[in-house]
Design a protein around this motif. Structure first.
Motif, mmCIF file in Angstrom:
data_model
loop_
_atom_site.group_PDB
_atom_site.id
_atom_site.type_symbol
_atom_site.label_atom_id
_atom_site.label_comp_id
_atom_site.label_asym_id
_atom_site.label_seq_id
_atom_site.Cartn_x
_atom_site.Cartn_y
_atom_site.Cartn_z
ATOM 1 N N ASN A 111 -15.874 -3.022 5.143
ATOM 2 C CA ASN A 111 -14.846 -2.003 5.347
ATOM 3 C C ASN A 111 -14.556 -1.183 4.095
ATOM 4 O O ASN A 111 -13.572 -0.441 4.050
ATOM 5 C CB ASN A 111 -13.543 -2.659 5.822
ATOM 6 C CG ASN A 111 -13.655 -3.211 7.221
ATOM 7 O OD1 ASN A 111 -14.359 -2.663 8.052
ATOM 8 N ND2 ASN A 111 -12.992 -4.322 7.481
ATOM 9 N N ASP A 112 -15.402 -1.323 3.061
ATOM 10 C CA ASP A 112 -15.101 -0.747 1.753
ATOM 11 C C ASP A 112 -15.947 0.451 1.356
ATOM 12 O O ASP A 112 -15.955 0.851 0.190
ATOM 13 C CB ASP A 112 -15.254 -1.819 0.672
ATOM 14 C CG ASP A 112 -14.245 -2.939 0.841
ATOM 15 O OD1 ASP A 112 -13.321 -2.783 1.656
ATOM 16 O OD2 ASP A 112 -14.373 -3.976 0.167
ATOM 17 N N LEU A 113 -16.653 1.041 2.287
ATOM 18 C CA LEU A 113 -17.483 2.193 1.955
ATOM 19 C C LEU A 113 -16.626 3.315 1.373
ATOM 20 O O LEU A 113 -15.575 3.665 1.905
ATOM 21 C CB LEU A 113 -18.208 2.691 3.208
ATOM 22 C CG LEU A 113 -19.133 3.901 3.024
ATOM 23 C CD1 LEU A 113 -20.240 3.591 2.033
ATOM 24 C CD2 LEU A 113 -19.727 4.322 4.371
ATOM 25 N N GLY A 114 -17.081 3.884 0.246
ATOM 26 C CA GLY A 114 -16.366 4.970 -0.397
ATOM 27 C C GLY A 114 -15.224 4.516 -1.285
ATOM 28 O O GLY A 114 -14.489 5.348 -1.822
ATOM 29 N N MET A 115 -15.082 3.213 -1.469
ATOM 30 C CA MET A 115 -13.978 2.688 -2.262
ATOM 31 C C MET A 115 -14.473 2.077 -3.564
ATOM 32 O O MET A 115 -15.661 1.741 -3.711
ATOM 33 C CB MET A 115 -13.212 1.629 -1.469
ATOM 34 C CG MET A 115 -12.589 2.155 -0.192
ATOM 35 S SD MET A 115 -11.618 0.901 0.682
ATOM 36 C CE MET A 115 -10.190 0.779 -0.391
#
Length: 276
Positions: A111-115
Motif C-alpha cells: 500500500n506504499d507506492l509513491g511514499m
C-alpha cells in the motif's frame, strides 16, 4: 548409570538448542537493507517506493526506488532560491533499476507506492512509511515555506530552485506555480502524531498506492484483475514463508520492543489491498 546421565544431558542440550533456533527469526533481506548499508555515512536521505511490479513468467516480485540524499547546503540569495530554471546541487537524486524482493517484502509495502518507505534525519533512521517528502523536505525552510491561499488555508510551497520536487513527490497539487503543496493540517498531524512512531497515510487515507498521483507508474497501468490476482498470490507465498519462520527486519522491529526478543513477528497487513 553414568551412560544414561550423559544421554539425558545430551538430549536436554539438543532440545534447548532446537527451541532456541526455532525462536530466532530468519530475516528476509530487502533492497532497503542494502541502501542503509551503502549510505551509512549519510545523515539525511529519503527513499521513495517509486514503482512495483510482478512478472508472471518468472514468478518474481520487484520494486523500484528513488533516493534523495541531502548534500552540503550552499549559501543562496533569495533570487537564487526563487530561480526555477536552476537545478539544485545540494540534493543528489538516484533512481534505481528494478530490484527483486521477497513476497514478504512485496506484501509488506503493497500500500506504499509513491511514499517514503525509509528515511534518515540527522542520523536517525525511520522505517515507517509517509507521504513522499513530508519527513525531510516539507516544513524545512531550506527548501520552501508555508503560504496561505485566498480561503485562509495554509499549504507548503517549494522554492523555485526546488521545483523539481513537484515531479519527484507524489502529493496533492494546488497549482500555485511552485508545484505540489501539502496542507499544513496534514503535516501537523504527521509531525505531532506519527513521525518516528508509525506510518501515515493522510487524514482520509489519500496517500499511497491508491492515490491517483501514482498514475504514471507501471503498477498503475496494470488492470485491476491483475492486481487482485497478485494480491492473492503474494498473500499465500508470504504466509508460507512466515510459517517457516521468515520475517522482514521492519516487521520484526515493530514487535520486538513489546514482545520477547526472539519471537518472530506476525505481519498485520494494512487495510485497503493493492488498489488502483
Amino acid at each position: 548409570m553414568r551412560f544414561f546421565k550423559y544421554l539425558l544431558l545430551l538430549v536436554t542440550v539438543v532440545t534447548i538448542s532446537s527451541c532456541s533456533s526455532e525462536r530466532k527469526p530468519k530475516f528476509v533481506k530487502s533492497p532497503l537493507d542494502n541502501i542503509i548499508t551503502k549510505y551509512i555515512d549519510k545523515d539525511n536521505y529519503s527513499v521513495i517506493l517509486s514503482d512495483m511490479d510482478y512478472k508472471e513468467d518468472t514468478d518474481k516480485y520487484f520494486h523500484k526506488y528513488r533516493i534523495l540524499i541531502e548534500e552540503k547546503q550552499p549559501k543562496l540569495t533569495t533570487e537564487q532560491l526563487n530561480d526555477s530554471l536552476t537545478r539544485p546541487t545540494d540534493v543528489t537524486i538516484i533512481n534505481t533499476d528494478w530490484k527483486e524482493v521477497s513476497p514478504i517484502i512485496f506484501e509488506e509495502y503493497q500500500n506504499d507506492l509513491g511514499m517514503t518507505v525509509l528515511s534518515k534525519k540527522n542520523g536517525k533512521l525511520d522505517k515507517n512509511s509517509s507521504p513522499a517528502g513530508v519527513n525531510n523536505y516539507v516544513g524545512n525552510p531550506r527548501y520552501g515555506e508555508w503560504r496561505t491561499d485566498s480561503s485562509g488555508s495554509s499549504f507548503w510551497a517549494f522554492y523555485g530552485r526546488y521545483r523539481l520536487f513537484s515531479d519527484l513527490f507524489f502529493a496533492p497539487s494546488y497549482g500555485y506555480g511552485y508545484g505540489y503543496g501539502y496542507p499544513r493540517s496534514h503535516w501537523n498531524d504527521y509531525n505531532r502524531n506519527y513521525r518516528n512512531k508509525k506510518s501515515y497515510y493522510g487524514k482520509s487515507n489519500e496517500y499511497g498506492t491508491k492515490s491517483k498521483h501514482n498514475r504514471n507508474t507501471s503498477w498503475a497501468s496494470k488492470p485491476q484483475s491483475f492486481k487482485s490476482k497478485v494480491q492473492s498470490k503474494v498473500s499465500k507465498s508470504s504466509s508460507e514463508l512466515k510459517s517457516r519462520g521468515y520475517t522482514s527486519r521492519k516487521s520484526y522491529s515493530k514487535t520486538s520492543r513489546s514482545q520477547s526478543r526472539y519471537k518472530s513477528s506476525s505481519f498485520r497487513s494494512r487495510s485497503g489491498g493493492f488498489g488502483k
